[in-house]
Design an enzyme around this catalytic site. Structure first.
Site, PDB file in Angstrom:
ATOM      1  N   ASP A   8       0.876  -1.160   0.000  1.00  0.00           N
ATOM      2  CA  ASP A   8       0.000   0.000   0.000  1.00  0.00           C
ATOM      3  C   ASP A   8       0.920   1.219   0.000  1.00  0.00           C
ATOM      4  O   ASP A   8       2.117   1.105   0.306  1.00  0.00           O
ATOM      5  CB  ASP A   8      -0.896  -0.031   1.244  1.00  0.00           C
ATOM      6  CG  ASP A   8      -1.821   1.173   1.336  1.00  0.00           C
ATOM      7  OD1 ASP A   8      -2.404   1.555   0.311  1.00  0.00           O
ATOM      8  OD2 ASP A   8      -1.939   1.732   2.439  1.00  0.00           O
ATOM      9  N   ASP A  10      -0.194   5.010   0.994  1.00  0.00           N
ATOM     10  CA  ASP A  10      -0.460   6.030   2.007  1.00  0.00           C
ATOM     11  C   ASP A  10      -0.373   5.461   3.417  1.00  0.00           C
ATOM     12  O   ASP A  10      -0.977   4.434   3.733  1.00  0.00           O
ATOM     13  CB  ASP A  10      -1.837   6.651   1.765  1.00  0.00           C
ATOM     14  CG  ASP A  10      -1.915   7.334   0.413  1.00  0.00           C
ATOM     15  OD1 ASP A  10      -0.971   8.072   0.077  1.00  0.00           O
ATOM     16  OD2 ASP A  10      -2.898   7.113  -0.311  1.00  0.00           O
TER      17      ASP A  10
END
Length: 222
Positions: A8, A10
């Site tokens: 991922d 963020d």
């Protein structure tokens, strides 16, 4: 057999949410209605953290400003955004994590619910070329229309988009010895639960509980 390392973006590879900070950049630059955008941006970010984000409503808000500028203008704006809002929030540990998988010969992939315009240059800072983000529509004039195409890469959408990516390569989950997925958010639990090696990074409360219950590794880069 080769392994696949999925990240991922963020609050995982970067210690900030680029989806949330891009509108902050636009407000600071003075190209949007600051009061309106601040209220909407704060609401959407809270909805995301609560796991109840209306993705269609959010993307309509998030993508409309992109249609006001041509690609060259947006590229320059992104450089400014990255310099001020992103680079200060990349930790040495995140870079070391990516490099460790690269040194091991693993395939590297970022899957983010954030749109591809925002995430692509940031992923390139890590030397990652395989990138899945919410896809944006480009009009006949070569500008973003403000609409998205395909399946947004949020929650179960990440599984859909990952399977599409694998299929284009003539691959499947079984093509890899191990599939790692690093994430901070309970929104990513659908994908975390089906990979062989889930890892919680800077986890929110719900993900922390799930990681502890299942014995998943937990990393903190903040």
């Amino acid at each position: 057999m080769k392994n696949l390392a999925i990240f991922d973006l963020d609050n995982t590879l970067i210690n900030i949410d680029s989806d949330n900070t891009w509108p902050q950049y636009l407000m600071k630059k003075g190209v949007v209605d600051a009061e309106f955008v601040r209220i909407k941006n704060d609401k959407f970010y809270q909805d995301y953290k609560n796991g109840c984000l209306d993705i269609d409503e959010f993307l309509k808000f998030q993508l409309e400003p992109l249609s006001r500028f041509d690609m060259e203008e947006l590229a320059q704006m992104h450089r400014e955004f990255t310099q001020e809002f992103i680079l200060p929030h990349i930790s040495p540990m995140a870079k070391m994590l990516v490099q460790s998988h690269r040194d091991a010969g693993d395939e590297l992939l970022v899957i983010s619910s954030t749109n591809e315009f925002i995430i692509t240059p940031i992923c390139h800072l890590f030397g990652i070329e395989n990138i899945i983000g919410t896809q944006l529509e480009v009009g006949t004039d070569g500008r973003y229309t403000g609409a998205y195409i395909g399946t947004p890469s949020l929650k179960e959408g990440k599984i859909t988009r990952l399977n599409e990516w694998l299929a284009k390569r003539g691959e499947s989950f079984s093509s890899y010895g191990k599939i790692y997925f690093y994430s901070d958010s309970k929104n990513d639990l659908p994908l975390l639960r089906i990979v062989s090696d889930p890892v919680a990074v800077n986890p929110d409360e719900e993900l922390q509980k799930e990681a502890m219950a299942n014995g998943w590794p937990v990393l903190n880069f903040m």
